[in-house]
Design a protein around this motif. Sequence first.
Motif, PDB file in Angstrom:
ATOM      1  N   GLY A  55      11.661 -29.692 -62.617  1.00  0.00           N
ATOM      2  CA  GLY A  55      12.335 -29.287 -63.892  1.00  0.00           C
ATOM      3  C   GLY A  55      11.800 -30.117 -64.906  1.00  0.00           C
ATOM      4  N   GLU A  56      11.337 -31.124 -64.842  1.00  0.00           N
ATOM      5  CA  GLU A  56      10.449 -31.630 -66.046  1.00  0.00           C
ATOM      6  C   GLU A  56       9.364 -30.793 -66.681  1.00  0.00           C
ATOM      7  N   ARG A  57       8.912 -30.026 -65.717  1.00  0.00           N
ATOM      8  CA  ARG A  57       7.668 -29.045 -66.060  1.00  0.00           C
ATOM      9  C   ARG A  57       8.535 -27.779 -66.726  1.00  0.00           C
ATOM     10  N   GLY A  58       9.770 -27.628 -66.772  1.00  0.00           N
ATOM     11  CA  GLY A  58      10.226 -26.352 -67.158  1.00  0.00           C
ATOM     12  C   GLY A  58      10.477 -25.449 -65.995  1.00  0.00           C
ATOM     13  N   ILE A  59      10.270 -25.799 -64.693  1.00  0.00           N
ATOM     14  CA  ILE A  59      10.384 -24.905 -63.567  1.00  0.00           C
ATOM     15  C   ILE A  59      11.926 -25.177 -62.952  1.00  0.00           C
ATOM     16  N   GLN A  60      12.506 -24.250 -63.218  1.00  0.00           N
ATOM     17  CA  GLN A  60      14.048 -24.368 -62.664  1.00  0.00           C
ATOM     18  C   GLN A  60      14.103 -23.356 -61.485  1.00  0.00           C
ATOM     19  N   GLN A  61      13.204 -22.430 -61.563  1.00  0.00           N
ATOM     20  CA  GLN A  61      13.103 -21.306 -60.522  1.00  0.00           C
ATOM     21  C   GLN A  61      12.040 -21.035 -60.216  1.00  0.00           C
ATOM     22  N   LEU A  62      11.709 -20.751 -58.741  1.00  0.00           N
ATOM     23  CA  LEU A  62      10.455 -20.351 -58.341  1.00  0.00           C
ATOM     24  C   LEU A  62      10.206 -18.738 -58.502  1.00  0.00           C
ATOM     25  N   TYR A  63       8.994 -18.419 -58.798  1.00  0.00           N
ATOM     26  CA  TYR A  63       8.702 -16.721 -58.502  1.00  0.00           C
ATOM     27  C   TYR A  63       9.129 -16.503 -56.898  1.00  0.00           C
ATOM     28  N   SER A  64       9.539 -15.284 -56.845  1.00  0.00           N
ATOM     29  CA  SER A  64       9.747 -14.946 -55.347  1.00  0.00           C
ATOM     30  C   SER A  64       8.496 -15.213 -54.379  1.00  0.00           C
ATOM     31  N   HIS A  65       7.462 -14.969 -54.757  1.00  0.00           N
ATOM     32  CA  HIS A  65       6.387 -15.268 -53.739  1.00  0.00           C
ATOM     33  C   HIS A  65       6.289 -16.782 -53.611  1.00  0.00           C
ATOM     34  N   PHE A  90      -3.199 -31.407 -59.285  1.00  0.00           N
ATOM     35  CA  PHE A  90      -2.510 -32.352 -58.342  1.00  0.00           C
ATOM     36  C   PHE A  90      -2.150 -33.667 -59.074  1.00  0.00           C
ATOM     37  N   HIS A  91      -3.334 -34.294 -59.601  1.00  0.00           N
ATOM     38  CA  HIS A  91      -2.967 -35.744 -60.047  1.00  0.00           C
ATOM     39  C   HIS A  91      -1.979 -35.608 -61.160  1.00  0.00           C
ATOM     40  N   SER A  92      -1.894 -34.644 -62.001  1.00  0.00           N
ATOM     41  CA  SER A  92      -1.010 -34.850 -63.079  1.00  0.00           C
ATOM     42  C   SER A  92       0.624 -34.726 -62.392  1.00  0.00           C
ATOM     43  N   THR A  93       0.611 -33.906 -61.537  1.00  0.00           N
ATOM     44  CA  THR A  93       2.208 -33.528 -60.861  1.00  0.00           C
ATOM     45  C   THR A  93       2.188 -35.256 -60.197  1.00  0.00           C
ATOM     46  N   VAL A  94       1.390 -35.633 -59.358  1.00  0.00           N
ATOM     47  CA  VAL A  94       1.765 -36.877 -58.922  1.00  0.00           C
ATOM     48  C   VAL A  94       2.198 -38.072 -59.819  1.00  0.00           C
ATOM     49  N   GLU A  95       1.322 -38.077 -60.712  1.00  0.00           N
ATOM     50  CA  GLU A  95       1.672 -39.198 -61.841  1.00  0.00           C
ATOM     51  C   GLU A  95       2.816 -38.854 -62.487  1.00  0.00           C
ATOM     52  N   ALA A  96       3.503 -37.650 -62.646  1.00  0.00           N
ATOM     53  CA  ALA A  96       4.771 -37.392 -63.214  1.00  0.00           C
ATOM     54  C   ALA A  96       5.777 -37.722 -62.393  1.00  0.00           C
ATOM     55  N   MET A  97       5.524 -37.553 -60.998  1.00  0.00           N
ATOM     56  CA  MET A  97       6.506 -38.052 -59.856  1.00  0.00           C
ATOM     57  C   MET A  97       6.478 -39.772 -59.847  1.00  0.00           C
ATOM     58  N   GLY A  98       5.423 -40.283 -60.303  1.00  0.00           N
ATOM     59  CA  GLY A  98       5.434 -41.757 -59.998  1.00  0.00           C
ATOM     60  C   GLY A  98       5.227 -41.987 -58.776  1.00  0.00           C
ATOM     61  N   ALA A  99       4.639 -41.043 -57.958  1.00  0.00           N
ATOM     62  CA  ALA A  99       4.213 -41.326 -56.505  1.00  0.00           C
ATOM     63  C   ALA A  99       2.879 -41.914 -56.148  1.00  0.00           C
ATOM     64  N   GLY A 100       2.633 -42.424 -54.993  1.00  0.00           N
ATOM     65  CA  GLY A 100       1.201 -43.181 -54.697  1.00  0.00           C
ATOM     66  C   GLY A 100       0.494 -42.195 -53.948  1.00  0.00           C
ATOM     67  N   PHE A 101       0.663 -41.010 -53.902  1.00  0.00           N
ATOM     68  CA  PHE A 101      -0.259 -40.205 -53.109  1.00  0.00           C
ATOM     69  C   PHE A 101      -1.618 -40.065 -53.914  1.00  0.00           C
ATOM     70  N   ARG A 102      -2.493 -39.891 -52.752  1.00  0.00           N
ATOM     71  CA  ARG A 102      -3.810 -39.874 -53.428  1.00  0.00           C
ATOM     72  C   ARG A 102      -4.715 -38.758 -53.161  1.00  0.00           C
ATOM     73  N   ALA A 103      -5.438 -38.230 -53.772  1.00  0.00           N
ATOM     74  CA  ALA A 103      -6.305 -36.997 -53.657  1.00  0.00           C
ATOM     75  C   ALA A 103      -7.651 -37.349 -54.371  1.00  0.00           C
ATOM     76  N   PHE A 104      -8.649 -36.956 -53.731  1.00  0.00           N
ATOM     77  CA  PHE A 104     -10.132 -36.988 -53.994  1.00  0.00           C
ATOM     78  C   PHE A 104     -10.929 -35.823 -53.771  1.00  0.00           C
ATOM     79  N   THR A 105     -11.913 -35.536 -54.597  1.00  0.00           N
ATOM     80  CA  THR A 105     -12.828 -34.625 -54.115  1.00  0.00           C
ATOM     81  C   THR A 105     -14.083 -35.233 -53.312  1.00  0.00           C
ATOM     82  N   TYR A 106     -14.581 -34.451 -52.478  1.00  0.00           N
ATOM     83  CA  TYR A 106     -15.452 -35.285 -51.381  1.00  0.00           C
ATOM     84  C   TYR A 106     -16.528 -33.977 -51.403  1.00  0.00           C
ATOM     85  N   ASP A 107     -17.839 -34.292 -52.065  1.00  0.00           N
ATOM     86  CA  ASP A 107     -18.933 -33.332 -52.341  1.00  0.00           C
ATOM     87  C   ASP A 107     -20.128 -34.127 -52.087  1.00  0.00           C
ATOM     88  N   GLY A 108     -21.182 -33.432 -52.346  1.00  0.00           N
ATOM     89  CA  GLY A 108     -22.464 -33.999 -52.426  1.00  0.00           C
ATOM     90  C   GLY A 108     -22.579 -35.075 -53.683  1.00  0.00           C
TER      91      GLY A 108
END
Length: 334
Positions: free
Chosen positions: A66-76, A137-155
């Motif tokens: 809702g804070e991002r202006g998404i009040q409904q979802l696309y049908s898919h 993903f980070h921007s959404t988690v930060e907006a939620m104020g949650a502690g979920f952690r996401a990282f890239t893992y590559d060479g």
Amino acid sequence: DFPDPKREDSLGLSRRADLDAAIARLTAWMEEANSPIRAIRHQPAQPGQFEDIPAEVAPAVRKVLGERGIQQLYSHQAAAFRALEGGAHIAVVTPTASGKTLCYNLAVLNRLVKDAEARAIYLFPTKALAEDQLHEFHSTVEAMGAGFRAFTYDGDTPQDARKQIRERANVVLTNPDMLHAGILPHHTKWGKLFENLRYVVIDELHTYRGVFGSHLANVIRRLKRICAFYGSSPQFICCSATIANPAELASALTGEAFTLIDRNGAPSGEKYFVFYNPPVVNRQLGIRRSYLNETRRLAQEFLVRGDRVLEVGAGIGLMSLLSARICGAANVLA
């Protein structure tokens, strides 16, 4: 024969102020003898098809949407969420910029709200895509104020960071090569990930064909065996550009049956598709005019009119060269 373009030989587009005039001129050109324009197709604008956010979506996730202006979802997006909540593997096939990312991020975030120990793997064919999705993903988690952690893992992931990622990451964004060489052979170090793995996202599904696709299919089967050893059975979420057989391809890659989500609910603007076949310059040899020269000619016409031009090609170097030629020619004509 098709003469070199001169200012007086132009398509007339620079003298017309709107799309209708341009299409009318192109249509008239198509009707000329030996015209390189073979067909013009019109796709009218389509309104968006929306659905209410499902009741199963956690309040914290609903709030940030809702804070991002998404009040409904696309049908898919709503259909994808319902299918995942029902335990299905899904293949989402909708056009570019239709919100496919939310199809999997919504399900993953909703699961993390309910189970902070849950894990997900996001597979992308390139590092650039992984970085883009990590930022989203980070921007959404930060907006939620949650502690979920996401990282890239590559060479490029520093060695001193890899242990922390193995222990702490809720979402690991990686690529098939790193999954094959850097994660699966060391599964004992990734025990927490495999024990709690709930989702495996395979983005850009259409790129995994031929030998590359065969290799990924074997890697996914190894992944499934390791998951079974650790007691997990993740759901697969595949996203693809429009192709003829997405569910069949997803099934071949993973060995699972898929629910196909292919009814796009995102709005789309009006489009005209002009099918252009470069004219023949040597009939005896069947040689046609260079497609690069023809692209330059058409693009510079639109640029002189003040229209925006998007080039799509097979190689970065080739497109850079073409852009330089187009811009140079347009400056001369202007």
